[in-house]
Design a protein around this motif. Structure first.
Motif: not given
Length: 407
Positions: A191-199
């Motif tokens: 699935p689509n995910g989020v780069d937690l280092e950026l967001f």
């Protein structure tokens, strides 16, 4: 260490949802111990960048380019694109021997990768991020059921049937493929995910930017993304005068519908509370997130939006923002109504207005909803975790091909 080659329509340094997902995948895979690189076809030119070297390093990632020009009428041009990319993949293997090809939609990339995989005797994973015939309908460049629509669908089916494994970004796409006769065991959901280092670390509200935009002390509804017709932004603007709450609307981004939306907002009785700021760089986008109380995603109901999950709501959740979205299938996979966000009826400005008014009237529940949404992203939708869904597929295919070659 095994090497993975990603076959791409376009890549960094260009910025798009497509390139950001690719960056996240490649960075997470490299951190997990895979050796990765990407290769783009000639369509990198069409997206605004003319490569002048066969290899380019961007943000620590290596991308190889298919140089040269391809011309001719359609579909001859597309077949030449496929041949050029397939040849470039095979030539790259002589310089940088890789163990597996991971092709990302559209089907032209998959066809080129399949040709190269056959010539090299290597396994192929084909990843579908959206059905491109439906995307063409959504952005107004195609019509459902047309000859081009049917041909694109047929090419996709061919690649899916000949790939060793298939990856998709959501349940909607998987279910559609299963309905076409693809075995569920062949399909992996990444699935689509989020780069937690950026967001993952939301900044405090940018008071200077708020003052510059006239939003100091205001309640702000935001939309940050592309301005395509299927995003339903005309419905969002139409919602503003229907709301009882005196909120402002912040529109960040651009696209084919921008001029029509600006004209619609100027004619609105709420024109003084609708703010367009244009496109902003990926590095600056957090400043705009910091000004928004809730993000609205009013996608229209159609095959594209019912089957495909967007990325932006996840980024908003990671930023600690409330999310309100239309009840299309792609949103229902991401948002639990009343728990991690709010859903309203698609294509219905009155229902959207009522939903947004209810949110503003119930501020006591905001912190808990934001916390649940951030927890969901961190535990179920971060790239740091999503990336491991590929690992068993890669290991199995690389092992199977090695055994077949030894035999």
């Amino acid at each position: 260490m095994s090497r993975i080659l990603h076959i791409l329509d376009h890549s960094l340094p260009l910025h798009s949802g497509y390139t950001f997902r690719t960056r996240a995948i490649m960075k997470a895979q490299a951190a997990a111990g895979w050796e990765v690189a990407g290769i783009t076809g000639v369509r990198q030119y069409q997206h605004g960048q003319v490569p002048d070297a066969v290899q380019e390093t961007v943000e620590g990632l290596t991308f190889h380019r298919t140089l040269g020009e391809v011309s001719g009428p359609s579909p001859l041009r597309e077949w030449r694109e496929i041949a050029a990319l397939a040849d470039a993949i095979v030539a790259l293997h002589a310089r940088w021997p890789f163990d597996l090809l991971h092709a990302h939609s559209p089907a032209l990339n998959g066809l080129a990768a399949f040709r190269a995989a056959q010539r090299l005797g290597l396994p192929l994973v084909y990843e579908i991020r959206a059905f491109w015939e439906d995307a063409a309908v959504g952005n107004g460049t195609g019509s459902e059921g047309s000859a081009k629509y049917r041909l694109t669908r047929a090419l996709e089916n061919y690649v899916v049937n000949h790939a060793d494994a298939v990856a998709v970004i959501c349940e909607g796409l998987k279910n559609d493929l299963v309905g076409r006769g693809v075995p569920p065991s062949k399909i992996t959901i990444s699935p689509n995910g989020v780069d937690l280092e950026l967001f993952g670390s939301p900044p405090p509200a940018d008071s200077a930017l708020a003052a510059q935009l006239g939003l100091t002390g205001k309640d702000v509804i935001g939309y940050i993304g592309s301005f395509y017709d299927y995003e339903g932004l005309d419905d969002l603007i139409a919602t503003m005068p229907l709301m009882a709450h005196d909120a402002h609307l912040l529109m960040v981004g651009g696209g084919p519908m921008e001029q029509a939306l600006r004209a619609q907002s100027l004619a609105s009785p709420c024109a003084d509370r609708i703010h367009f700021v244009g496109r902003v760089s990926h590095e600056e986008v957090e400043r705009y997130y910091s000004l928004v109380d809730l993000l609205a995603y009013p996608r229209k109901k159609m095959r594209l939006t019912d089957l495909v999950t967007p990325l932006k709501p996840l980024e908003a959740m990671a930023q600690g923002r409330l999310v309100a979205a239309s009840d299309v299938g792609g949103h229902r996979e991401l948002i639990r109504d009343g728990d991690t966000g709010t859903l309203f009826a698609a294509d219905d400005p009155a229902d959207m207005a009522a939903a947004l008014d209810r949110l503003f009237a119930n501020r006591t529940g905001w912190d808990a909803m934001r916390d649940r949404a951030r927890h969901y992203v961190q535990n179920e939708r971060s790239w740091q975790k999503n990336i491991y869904r590929y690992d068993p597929v890669y290991h199995l295919l690389i092992g199977d091909k090695a055994i077949a070659r030894a035999a």
